[in-house]
Design a protein around this motif. Sequence first.
Motif, PDB file in Angstrom:
ATOM      1  N   SER A 271       0.824  -1.228   0.000  1.00 17.08           N
ATOM      2  CA  SER A 271       0.000   0.000   0.000  1.00 17.08           C
ATOM      3  C   SER A 271       0.847   1.263   0.000  1.00 17.08           C
TER       4      SER A 271
ATOM      5  N   GLN B 266      -6.844  -2.004  -6.536  1.00 11.99           N
ATOM      6  CA  GLN B 266      -7.182  -1.143  -5.394  1.00 11.99           C
ATOM      7  C   GLN B 266      -7.493   0.294  -5.827  1.00 11.99           C
TER       8      GLN B 266
ATOM      9  N   THR C  71      -5.076   6.000  -4.278  1.00 12.30           N
ATOM     10  CA  THR C  71      -6.274   5.148  -4.441  1.00 12.30           C
ATOM     11  C   THR C  71      -7.549   5.876  -4.029  1.00 12.30           C
TER      12      THR C  71
ATOM     13  N   GLU D 179      -1.264   4.458  -1.362  1.00 18.45           N
ATOM     14  CA  GLU D 179      -2.623   4.547  -0.804  1.00 18.45           C
ATOM     15  C   GLU D 179      -3.240   5.917  -1.063  1.00 18.45           C
TER      16      GLU D 179
END
Length: 1188
Positions: free
Chosen positions: A1049, A1094, A1055, A1052
Amino acid sequence: MALSETENEGGESEVIVASVLGGFSETDETRALISSLPEVHGDTVTRESTTERFLVIMNRYQEQPHLLDPHLEWMLNMILEFVRSEKSPPSLVHLGFKFLYIICKVRGYKIFMQLFPHEVADVQPVLDLLTRQDPKDSETWETRYMLLLWLSMTCLIPFDLYRLDGHLESEGGKTREPIMDRILAIAKSYLLVSDSPRDAASVLVSKFMTRPDVKQKRLGDFLDWSLTTISQTSDQSMTDIMVLDGALQSLAKLFKHGKRDDLLQYAPTILQCLEQKHLSESSQAMLRKLGVKLIQRLGLTFLKPRLAAWRYQRGSRSLAANLSMSQSATAAVTPEMETQEQEEDYDIPEEVETVIEHLLVGLKDKETIVRWSAAKGIGRVTGRLPKELADEVVGSVLDCFSFQETDNAWHGGCLALAELGRRGLLLPSRLTDVVPLIIKSLTYEEKRGAYSVGSNVRDAACYVCWSFARAYEPKELKPFVTQIASALLITTVFDRNVNCRRAASAAFQENVGRQGTFPHGIDILTAADYYAVGNLSNCYLNISVYIASFPEYTKAMIDHLVTMKINHWDGVIRELTTKALHNLTPQAPDYMATTVLPQLLPMAVGIDLHGRHGAILACAEITHALYKLGLETNRTVEDTISSECVDALKNIHQMLHDRKQYRGFGGELMRPAMCSLIEKLSLSKMPFKNDPVITGWQGLIDDTIKTLHLFSSAGKDGIMVAVASALSALCDEYYQVEPGQADSQMQDILVSQYTEGLTNPQMLTRCGSALALGCLPTFMIQSKLKQILEGLQQMCAVSQREGTFTEARRDAVRAIAQVCVKAGVCADGSPDSTLCSENVAEVYDTLLNSMNDYTTDSRGDVGAWVREAAMTSLMEVTMLVASSAPEILSPDLVKCMMCCLAQQAAEKIDRYRAHAGNIFLRLLHSTEPAVPHIPHREELLSIFPAETTTSLNWNAPSQAFQYITQLLRLLQYQRHTLLGLTVSVGGITESTVHFSSQSLFDYLRGIQEDGAALTQFGDTLLVIFRDNLRNDRVSIPFLKMLNQMLANSCFEIFTTQENHQFCVELLTLCKEIKKTKDISKLRACIAVFCGLIQFQGEVRKKVLSQLLMLLCHPFPVIRKTTASQMYEMLLTYDDVIDPEVLDDVMTLLSDTNWESDLATVRTHRNQLCDWLGVPRPQVVAKSPVQAT
């Protein structure tokens, strides 16, 4: 002394503490181990660990077993308690005996068996316990071995054995066997087994059969049984060999311990039986050894046990006593009894002659154990003979030292002489015959093909010298001191074998201590001790010079090198010899010039290849050494060396050339040797200017460069180095018209010839030409720099495109730096003579391009050789320019160089990473001169403070990557550092992957909150991916690294936004990769697609679409991988699809056989498309890779 000091310092020198023990220090632990036997015997694991620990403790005392003596009794008693107890189960009894065997093995059975209880009451229990054993159980042989030894002790009770029999009528009416017969039956049965109890049984026989009551009743029968056994067996089958071994061992021990009067009557019969057996012809060394052992025992039985009155006695053998007695007193040590002892004349039995004959044959056996046994036998038997006969034996031993004999005979002869000398049986009158033979033995070497034999002879000769030192008064050895001392020292420093060097050093030490007459003994011993002689080159190049500084040894050492080592079969020894002669020349310059050189010159053109090779190298080294000595006294070489020698040196090349001795296998040795001669004669300023020989020498150098490919790979590097050194020295001396000005004709010829050589189809000729250009002196480069650099740059560029000639590129890159360093730097200079503002950019371009050489072939990443050379060359050129004309270094050049170094310092191969890292730090921290325009210098200095130049180990991934990843936050270094890290993080070496990815993720965690920095990092990633889409070296590791980043991740922050640009571009690039047919690339790509799920928005639909296409990939393995990766993806990111269909999707993915035919698979795939709301892919017929 030193020992106690070392122990007090907390055992800093573990070797000394471990090897010299002060006493048995593990009493408590041993007691605990033995006490724990009743608890551990039942469980295999604890039993083995306890035994192992006990073994470790005991084995420490293998070298000093006497330290166990005070503790043996309590150990034995503790163990016997378990053994004797009625309650002890068999496994405990066997474990107890196993421990007893371990102690016995370390201390030796002769000492240990004496401690066994041997009361009358012990006979019956031991006998019963032994009867209950199974001789075929291989697990419990220690029990039987120890019981037989115990029985050997108990049967020594001073009572008639029939007294122990009691009433032979047992209750059942059967007659019990008498104890005597029971013991004899056990002994005989165990003499026939094939494991260690056989050795113990022979001990039992020797103790039991010599009892007065037994020898009276059973000795004859037992000997008959033994002789029958011996005569009925052959040495062909393994069983028969074991039986013979047992019978011979028991007889040898019996004749050792038995009384002469009892055994004499049987000796002739046994000797006759052995002669018929012809044991000396057996293929089994052990049987031959036992044969020799038994024959010498028979010989001693035939002769009366007495000490020969004629033997030489030195008196006190104690060193302390010798030193304390005054010199006058030593002369008075004569045996007082000698006058009273009248030598009895008695007939020597004729069998003794047979015995001695067998022993002399044994001295020449091919196995050391047999020779050693025979030597001891000769010593023992000779000690009982009258003087005349003994002298004949000595004469026969000396016959072993003829040149018709093998090395085995020489070795046996040395052992026998040492044994005779030790026992005082070699009278001083014989020393005149013996010493010359020992001197020969000290340098004995016999060539056998590509190796030689004789190291054991030399070692044994050292043992003879050692034994003589202890055996004779100084006055007896005085006439031979010079010979022995020189010979021992020659072996100490010049022997090829380390054991012989150490043995000679020890023998010399013994002579210095005992004789006190060896010149400069103590000084030499200090320099040539056990440790110093361990290193061969140290012996040849340093210790020899020190010893030769004492005039007694100088000539002997030089003569030995010239006669024995110059033509040695081992090339390393020949080369060390020539260097040693160079170092020894200052000790005896006149001797070298007038005697040694004239001796070597005929050898230099002789018939023997090795002699020729050694002699040419030696002539070169000695001439150069004489020249250097002449400089000190302002004398030229011609003043020192005769004109005949100068002519002979000049003619060597022509003679070798005329005889075609530069060709073939011999040429591989002759060419580098001649190059060495050319180099040394040029350095010695020989008066050959404008002589035809110079043309000949130049021709040899050029021809060698052209024919390098004909030599074996082992010799090529050595030849290249020799050629370069020779050419450099030759140009320096003979191609200057005036100092600093070249002979323009030769300059044109050579430069043109070598630049043409750079385009030769033979790779090694290119290498040689590049090295030749690199070693040309400054005046040869003047006004030719442009031509040379163009040739080298062209070769680097062309061959890199073709992907071949890797070694040639490496040498060209090295040569560029060498040429630049020699040409020097001048900002406004001419580009044809120096490195200047006009040509500096071209040089850097070539070197920087070479930093990107990633050629691979069957040997692996061979481009790394070029990259390593390019890094070194860049450093050398940069230091040169920075010191003389830093203004011609543009910021762009320095930036490119530092970035390339940062990339190399982040890569996966430890060696090249370390090389790049060290150069990077050296350029960064250099102050004299300082390198200008280094980007982010201040930040770099804070990342790499000055101490990192010494403390940072770049080879260790655990240290290197935590520093190098910090360069990712410096914008100018980010792309190159990340490119280097890509191959490390996505590599396959576990430690490299672990530490590089750990450091990379630490950096990424640090910028999670910083959107700008993360965006910048993402852009850099995309640039690397885009640039290397078609480059498998980078793209596969890149996909693996990207997969790790997505799984951790690291993006992140992206996302949370729909259709983030980073993800869109990444998907586009991954689609390109998907077209490949490379399985590993496709697998890495699938993992990345699963990670991209994701990201939100339209992108997610596109990613799913790509994965669903891959479910119908033509390769079954890819379909299967995609399904399993998607399954894991849905487990990890369960919010990416509609929860209502999630279970159905998961079931379909896991239950379908995705390796079945495409038509079946496609229906399942289409079902998934419908559930996931993704349009079904359409089949495209023409593109099979995408046929979905």
